[in-house]
Design an enzyme around this catalytic site. Structure first.
Site, PDB file in Angstrom:
ATOM      1  N   CYS A   1       0.893  -1.081  -0.027  1.00  0.00           N
ATOM      2  CA  CYS A   1      -0.120   0.206  -0.031  1.00  0.00           C
ATOM      3  C   CYS A   1       0.995   1.081  -0.097  1.00  0.00           C
ATOM      4  CB  CYS A   1      -0.869  -0.218   1.227  1.00  0.00           C
ATOM      5  SG  CYS A   1      -1.783   1.646   1.404  1.00  0.00           S
ATOM      6  N   GLU A   2       0.511   2.114  -1.031  1.00  0.00           N
ATOM      7  CA  GLU A   2       1.353   3.341  -1.166  1.00  0.00           C
ATOM      8  C   GLU A   2       1.083   4.275   0.054  1.00  0.00           C
ATOM      9  OE1 GLU A   2      -0.538   6.277  -4.587  1.00  0.00           O
ATOM     10  OE2 GLU A   2       0.869   4.729  -5.163  1.00  0.00           O
ATOM     11  N   HIS A   3       0.036   3.910   0.539  1.00  0.00           N
ATOM     12  CA  HIS A   3      -0.216   5.178   1.651  1.00  0.00           C
ATOM     13  C   HIS A   3       0.327   5.009   3.047  1.00  0.00           C
ATOM     14  CE1 HIS A   3      -4.042   5.438  -0.879  1.00  0.00           C
ATOM     15  NE2 HIS A   3      -3.144   6.501  -1.540  1.00  0.00           N
ATOM     16  N   HIS A   4       0.413   3.486   3.423  1.00  0.00           N
ATOM     17  CA  HIS A   4       0.808   3.311   4.597  1.00  0.00           C
ATOM     18  C   HIS A   4       2.298   2.118   4.613  1.00  0.00           C
ATOM     19  CE1 HIS A   4      -3.395   3.907   5.258  1.00  0.00           C
ATOM     20  NE2 HIS A   4      -2.973   4.754   6.187  1.00  0.00           N
TER      21      HIS A   4
ATOM     22  N   GLN B   1      -5.186  -0.455  -5.185  1.00  0.00           N
ATOM     23  CA  GLN B   1      -5.734  -1.468  -5.911  1.00  0.00           C
ATOM     24  C   GLN B   1      -6.288  -1.182  -7.324  1.00  0.00           C
ATOM     25  OE1 GLN B   1      -7.756  -4.729  -3.416  1.00  0.00           O
ATOM     26  NE2 GLN B   1      -9.000  -5.178  -5.154  1.00  0.00           N
TER      27      GLN B   1
ATOM     28  N   HIS C   1      -6.320  -5.787   2.721  1.00  0.00           N
ATOM     29  CA  HIS C   1      -5.401  -4.574   2.781  1.00  0.00           C
ATOM     30  C   HIS C   1      -4.885  -4.605   4.304  1.00  0.00           C
ATOM     31  CE1 HIS C   1      -5.932  -2.409  -1.014  1.00  0.00           C
ATOM     32  NE2 HIS C   1      -6.984  -3.518  -1.067  1.00  0.00           N
TER      33      HIS C   1
ATOM     34  N   CYS D   1      -3.567  -2.297   5.994  1.00  0.00           N
ATOM     35  CA  CYS D   1      -3.702  -0.995   6.432  1.00  0.00           C
ATOM     36  C   CYS D   1      -5.411  -0.772   6.951  1.00  0.00           C
ATOM     37  CB  CYS D   1      -3.705   0.191   5.292  1.00  0.00           C
ATOM     38  SG  CYS D   1      -4.729  -0.118   4.011  1.00  0.00           S
TER      39      CYS D   1
END
Length: 262
Positions: free
Chosen positions: A153-156, A194, A222, A224
């Site tokens: 996940c590019e956010h977390h 995704q 996910h 996250c």
């Protein structure tokens, strides 16, 4: 990702900015990019799947699958010390002692692991597919389902994992079956969301084979959403991209969705 839903991408989807030649995670999502030695004439912006299947002019097919890799093995070697130093800083920031026995080699291990988790940046689709596209008079649906997928996940920067289902209707050319799994591996081994991953897989197959249609469905968990935030242990996110006849013909789409669920 902070939600769990099914996303249906359409062939009429617009790009995010006015720059039709912009790059989306190493993937062109707009203007046709000519290979070296081309005519040099500008082409109109054309989203994938805007024209149905075999009727699309070859010039309208985007060339993003031929794009150069953004990271090399040499880059890995050069960046490893700085990555390890960054992990040392993280350990200190967490209140740990990087010099204690159990953590002495952790920064280097973590840096090497992160390079592996994102090794898709080192690979090009064209390297995988060039020797595995075959002329074949086959016009029935080809499906490879339950392809294991691991991403970040590019956010977390925590894992995404699940299964990918791919189907396409050939247009006088077929692809070696294992190469579909390799396409998944190249795009999933990057920092991702995704929704984008689903689209990139479908577009790469469309560009490489110019089939009558392509369908991709991803079901994923996910971390996250599981380890932090809402902490919903059993949540899954389902995304789909349908291009060409998979988008235009409900019967073809239904056949694909039925077969991947069987």
């Amino acid at each position: 990702m902070e939600h769990s839903k099914q996303t249906q991408y359409t062939s009429n989807e617009k790009t995010d900015s006015g720059d039709s030649g912009s790059v989306l995670n190493g993937h062109f999502d707009g203007m046709v990019k000519r290979p070296a030695g081309g005519t040099g004439r500008a082409a109109a912006p054309q989203p994938p799947g805007a024209e149905s299947g075999s009727h699309r002019p070859a010039a309208s097919v985007m060339e993003s699958w031929r794009e150069e890799r953004t990271r090399s093995v040499e880059d890995n070697e050069m960046s490893l010390p700085s990555l390890a130093a960054a992990y040392t800083t993280i350990l200190r920031g967490l209140g740990e002692d990087p010099q204690r026995q159990g953590l002495l080699k952790t920064p280097w291990r973590a840096a090497t692991a992160m390079q592996f988790f994102t090794k898709g940046y080192q690979e090009k689709i064209i390297d995988v597919l060039n020797d595995a596209i075959f002329d074949e008079d086959h016009d029935e649906m080809v499906i490879v389902k339950d392809i294991d997928m691991f991403s970040m996940c590019e956010h977390h920067l925590v894992p995404i994992f699940g299964r990918v289902h791919i189907g396409y209707l050939p247009n006088k050319r077929v692809l070696g079956l294992s190469k579909l799994a390799r396409i998944v591996e190249i795009y999933s081994r990057r920092l991702q969301v995704q929704e984008r991953l689903t689209k990139q897989i479908a577009v790469a197959i469309t560009e490489a084979l110019q089939p009558t249609g392509v369908g991709v469905v991803i079901e994923a968990t996910h971390m996250c959403m599981v380890m932090r935030g809402v902490q919903k242990m059993n949540s899954k996110t389902v995304t789909s991209t349908m291009l060409g006849v998979f988008r235009e013909d409900p019967k073809t789409r239904d056949e694909f969705l039925t077969l991947i669920r069987s």
